[in-house]
Design a protein around this motif. Structure first.
Motif, mmCIF file in Angstrom:
data_model
loop_
_atom_site.group_PDB
_atom_site.id
_atom_site.type_symbol
_atom_site.label_atom_id
_atom_site.label_comp_id
_atom_site.label_asym_id
_atom_site.label_seq_id
_atom_site.Cartn_x
_atom_site.Cartn_y
_atom_site.Cartn_z
ATOM 1 N N ASN A 240 0.787 -1.235 0.000
ATOM 2 C CA ASN A 240 0.000 0.000 0.000
ATOM 3 C C ASN A 240 0.815 1.279 0.000
ATOM 4 N N ARG A 241 2.106 1.220 -0.307
ATOM 5 C CA ARG A 241 2.821 2.491 -0.375
ATOM 6 C C ARG A 241 2.245 3.322 -1.527
ATOM 7 N N PRO A 242 2.286 4.651 -1.406
ATOM 8 C CA PRO A 242 1.708 5.479 -2.478
ATOM 9 C C PRO A 242 2.344 5.137 -3.832
ATOM 10 N N ARG A 243 1.496 5.048 -4.840
ATOM 11 C CA ARG A 243 1.961 4.619 -6.168
ATOM 12 C C ARG A 243 2.217 5.811 -7.075
ATOM 13 N N PRO A 244 3.102 5.619 -8.030
ATOM 14 C CA PRO A 244 3.307 6.678 -9.032
ATOM 15 C C PRO A 244 2.285 6.580 -10.170
ATOM 16 N N LYS A 245 2.281 7.561 -11.009
ATOM 17 C CA LYS A 245 1.456 7.570 -12.212
ATOM 18 C C LYS A 245 1.933 6.493 -13.180
ATOM 19 N N GLY A 246 0.992 5.929 -13.943
ATOM 20 C CA GLY A 246 1.397 5.057 -15.043
ATOM 21 C C GLY A 246 1.745 3.629 -14.684
ATOM 22 N N VAL A 247 1.376 3.165 -13.486
ATOM 23 C CA VAL A 247 1.631 1.762 -13.145
ATOM 24 C C VAL A 247 0.342 1.101 -12.676
ATOM 25 N N VAL A 248 0.410 -0.233 -12.627
ATOM 26 C CA VAL A 248 -0.747 -1.034 -12.257
ATOM 27 C C VAL A 248 -0.717 -1.337 -10.762
ATOM 28 N N GLU A 249 -1.889 -1.461 -10.154
ATOM 29 C CA GLU A 249 -1.957 -1.846 -8.744
ATOM 30 C C GLU A 249 -3.138 -2.764 -8.515
ATOM 31 N N LYS A 250 -3.151 -3.404 -7.346
ATOM 32 C CA LYS A 250 -4.206 -4.377 -7.053
ATOM 33 C C LYS A 250 -4.226 -4.735 -5.582
ATOM 34 N N CYS A 251 -5.262 -5.460 -5.183
ATOM 35 C CA CYS A 251 -5.381 -5.956 -3.808
ATOM 36 C C CYS A 251 -4.230 -6.901 -3.481
#
Ligand code: SF4
Ligand code: SF4
Lengths: 315, 418
Positions: A240-251
């Motif tokens: 759950n660290r803050p993500r950058p623009k342009g990448v994928v994330e999920k549970c």
């Protein structure tokens, strides 16, 4: 989004016997490394961080020291971004643990509290809005038929007559098609069954999104906005660290919590106790009880993705 | 040392040829450069805001860019359509066409790589996908395969074209033992780039519309319709504007071959439609969305039927010898089949594959202005690459411009060659 609350329901999450032990040893070491690197970083200045970011290798190729360097750098970057200390942990999988999840379709009332608890816990972007859990409203007469699914139901009160609710999130597949698809190995299945993404390695091609049969992967189409007051500073490198623009994330089954023996946020918040979580390898765990005593099914079973996420009818 | 000096002069001369040209040539190049600049601006905007500048979203996570990419892989693969008869049957009139076909393949591949580049969310991390430096998930990921075969195919075509032209330039005969195996190799390579691209979609069980064994053969069939269609028109333009001699016979022969592939392509489309609509399982929703619309969402419907109608009309025009050998109907057929395949292999493939999405949601995708401008910029880049290659290649190919003589007086005054 609806925030319909049902006053009848009371929260209940039975104890989990399966997620003992915690990774405090490693996190202490991480913390030391962090401190050292933070000092070094302060001396050198942040100018190099961009170069380091650019040259960063895939997480699985990094040595311990490099991981700690990476964490120190990320913590510096978050500090600069949010003006607040953010802890980035990297607890490894616990030995003898494979996480499993079961969701009781006969209890879920579709209140979406899990959705919002997840957004808060996992630092999802508020604008544009990203939600890892999608709750489907389905027709009782049709059963699990996606042609009759509605994600945007918004009645004054749930549950609605004639409907049942099916929350869908990453099913942590044992044979994850998303992992197979990724051209650069930016996403993989960890030993405890959690499928993670290296946000610093993902190139944002979105092939994994096309491959996932559950709509579980979400893309940062724009710069994610997360107000400082909403930030959860207790994070995990692969979670759950803050993500950058342009990448994928999920549970990630709340990797930052569950690897420290806690429940995922959605399990804790659910007012109807529809959500069960635990160690599949522990015969005494609640999840094993559910699997052995209830009738469970896997979503889109025919695709042979073999989820570690099960649905069942408790009553 | 000699080779180095020759190569340097080959390069310098090519640049010189490219920089000279008549008014029409300069206007055309300027036009392309303007389009490229517009595309560049749109792309800069996309870089600043992220892919949110497009209309792609989580539900439809691939769109116009990937659609164009897929179509252009087909164009690149179709170069072999011309290589096979030329080399296997040793056909004289078609040999120059082969060089043109390979140059077309190069231009198409440049556009393919451009479309991939603008589609990824983190172009700054492009090196992650490069073999050796990055970490390629090979052989698992079909996208990793695609990166490899596309680049290999680009290299192969580039080498063959450059080598043949270099030989013509230095006045030496090319070494057949070197060229023939390479050209023959490019045949399976062309098949492979298109097959791998089809497998990219084909392998996704999550998307029933793509998860059909007919996809790869259909990709090949449609590529062999659209690629040569572009080439036939180009050949006619070249005949008019350059001294290049291309016999009618060669053009008609290609047209005849196209008629067969078009018929086959239509047959495959029908086979797929039969399977979907007759068995009528829950997976029919994707074809329904494409051909009839779903729950009032009908964006793709007119395009889908236009594609079918154009495909049928073009097939008839190319099948009947009379219309095939008539320039008006031949060119009309080329346009029709090109449009048909462009819809079918572009948006008609990508969008219904993702609509409804994995959880049954219908998000109606239409490209944004940014996407259209960026795409126009990439097409302009491809055309420019092709134009410049042609500009240098044609005089060299025809022996009008060689190392020993420079340009013949028939052209513009040539610079003395050092
Ligand atoms: S549910 Fe989707 S994202 Fe999660 S492991 Fe399976 S394929 Fe991957
Ligand atoms: S979007 Fe990222 S994680 Fe997904 S396939 Fe592409 S590189 Fe891999």
């Amino acid at each position: 989004m609806t925030e319909t609350r049902d006053p009848r329901s009371t929260g209940s999450t039975a104890g989990c016997e399966g997620c003992g032990a915690d990774g405090s040893g490693t996190s202490r070491r991480a913390f030391l490394g962090t401190a050292v690197a933070a000092v070094a970083g302060a001396l050198v200045g942040c100018g190099n961080d961009h170069v380091e970011d650019f040259l960063q290798h895939n997480f699985r190729e990094l040595s311990k020291a490099e991981v700690e360097e990476m964490i120190a750098r990320l913590e510096r970057e978050y500090k600069a971004q949010f003006g607040r200390e953010v802890h980035v942990g990297h607890e490894p999988p616990l030995p003898g643990v494979i996480f499993g999840y079961a969701l009781d379709l006969s209890r879920c009332i579709g209140c979406r509290r899990c959705v919002h608890a997840c957004v808060q816990e996992n630092n999802q972007s508020r604008d544009p809005q990203i939600q890892w859990i999608r709750v489907l409203q389905l027709d009782k007469e049709e059963g699990v038929d996606l042609r009759h699914a509605d994600q945007y139901y918004d009645p004054p009160e749930v549950p609605e007559e004639g409907h049942f609710y099916m929350p869908v999130q990453c099913q942590q597949c044992k044979k994850p098609p998303c992992v197979k698809a990724c051209p650069v190995g930016a996403t993989w299945r960890e030993k405890d069954g959690i499928v993670v993404v290296d946000y610093n390695w993902c190139i944002g091609c979105r092939y994994c999104m096309a491959a996932c049969p559950y709509g579980a992967r979400h893309f940062n189409w724009g710069e994610p906005h997360l107000p400082v007051e909403d930030l959860n500073p207790d994070t995990h490198l692969l979670g759950n660290r803050p993500r950058p623009k342009g990448v994928v994330e999920k549970c990630t089954f709340c990797i930052q919590r569950t690897r420290k023996g806690r429940y995922p946020a959605c399990v804790e918040i659910c007012p109807t106790g529809s959500r069960k979580f635990g160690n599949l390898l522990d015969p005494k765990s609640e999840i094993r009880y559910v699997l052995e005593n209830k009738r469970v099914f896997k979503f889109k079973e025919d695709l042979n993705t073999q989820p570690n996420f099960f649905y069942f009818y408790g009553v | 040392m000699d080779i180095l000096r020759n190569l340097a002069s080959f390069l310098a001369d090519s640049v010189r040829l490219v920089l000279r040209g008549n008014r029409a040539y300069r206007i055309w190049v300027a036009f392309l450069l303007i389009l490229m600049a517009a595309g560049g601006l749109a792309y800069a905007n996309q870089l600043r805001h992220g892919l949110i500048a497009t209309h792609m979203r989580d539900q439809v996570s691939w769109g116009f860019y990937i659609g164009n990419f897929t179509f252009l892989v087909g164009v690149a693969a179709a170069a072999i359509m011309l290589v096979i008869p030329a080399y296997v049957y040793d056909w004289e009139p078609i040999k120059e066409i082969t060089i043109l076909g390979e140059m077309l393949a190069i231009a198409a591949l440049v556009m393919c790589l451009g479309f991939v580049m603008v589609d990824i969310g983190r172009p700054d991390r492009f090196w992650h996908i490069m073999p050796l430096v990055g970490r390629l998930n090979w052989p698992q990921s079909m996208l990793a395969w695609d990166v490899l075969v596309l680049n290999a195919y680009l290299l192969l075509n580039w080498f063959v074209v450059t080598y043949l032209l270099y030989c013509a330039y230095t006045g030496k005969h090319y070494i057949k033992k070197l060229v023939l195996p390479l050209v023959l190799l490019s045949i399976p390579m062309a098949v492979s780039i298109h097959t791998v691209t089809a497998y990219l979609y084909n392998g996704l069980a999550a998307r029933p519309f793509w998860n059909s064994a007919i996809l790869a053969p259909k990709f090949l069939a449609s590529a062999f319709c659209s690629g040569p269609a572009i080439l036939l028109i180009l050949l006619q333009i070249l005949r008019k504007t350059t001294p290049l001699r291309i016999k009618d016979e060669a053009i008609f022969k290609v047209a005849e071959l196209m008629a067969y592939t078009m018929g086959f392509n239509l047959f495959l489309t029908a086979a797929e439609a039969f399977k979907e609509f007759y068995s009528n399982t829950e997976h029919v929703v994707f074809s329904q969305y494409l051909y009839f619309g779903l729950k009032g969402h009908t964006t793709l419907v007119p395009y889908a039927w236009a594609s079918v109608a154009c495909g049928l009309a073009a097939f008839l025009l190319f099948l009947i010898p009379k219309t095939r050998t008539n320039w008006v109907t031949l060119n009309l057929g080329c346009l029709l089949i090109y449009s048909s395949v462009y819809i079918e292999k572009g948006m008609g493939l990508i969008i219904p594959g993702l609509t409804p999405d994995a959880l049954g949601e219908i998000y109606e995708y239409r490209p944004s202005t940014t996407e259209i401008f960026v795409a126009a910029g990439i097409f302009a880049t491809g055309f420019l690459v092709f134009t410049l290659m042609l500009k240098a290649a044609v005089p060299i190919m025809l022996g009008q411009h060689t190392m020993s003589r420079g340009s013949l007086p028939s052209g513009e005054a040539g610079d003395p060659i050092p």
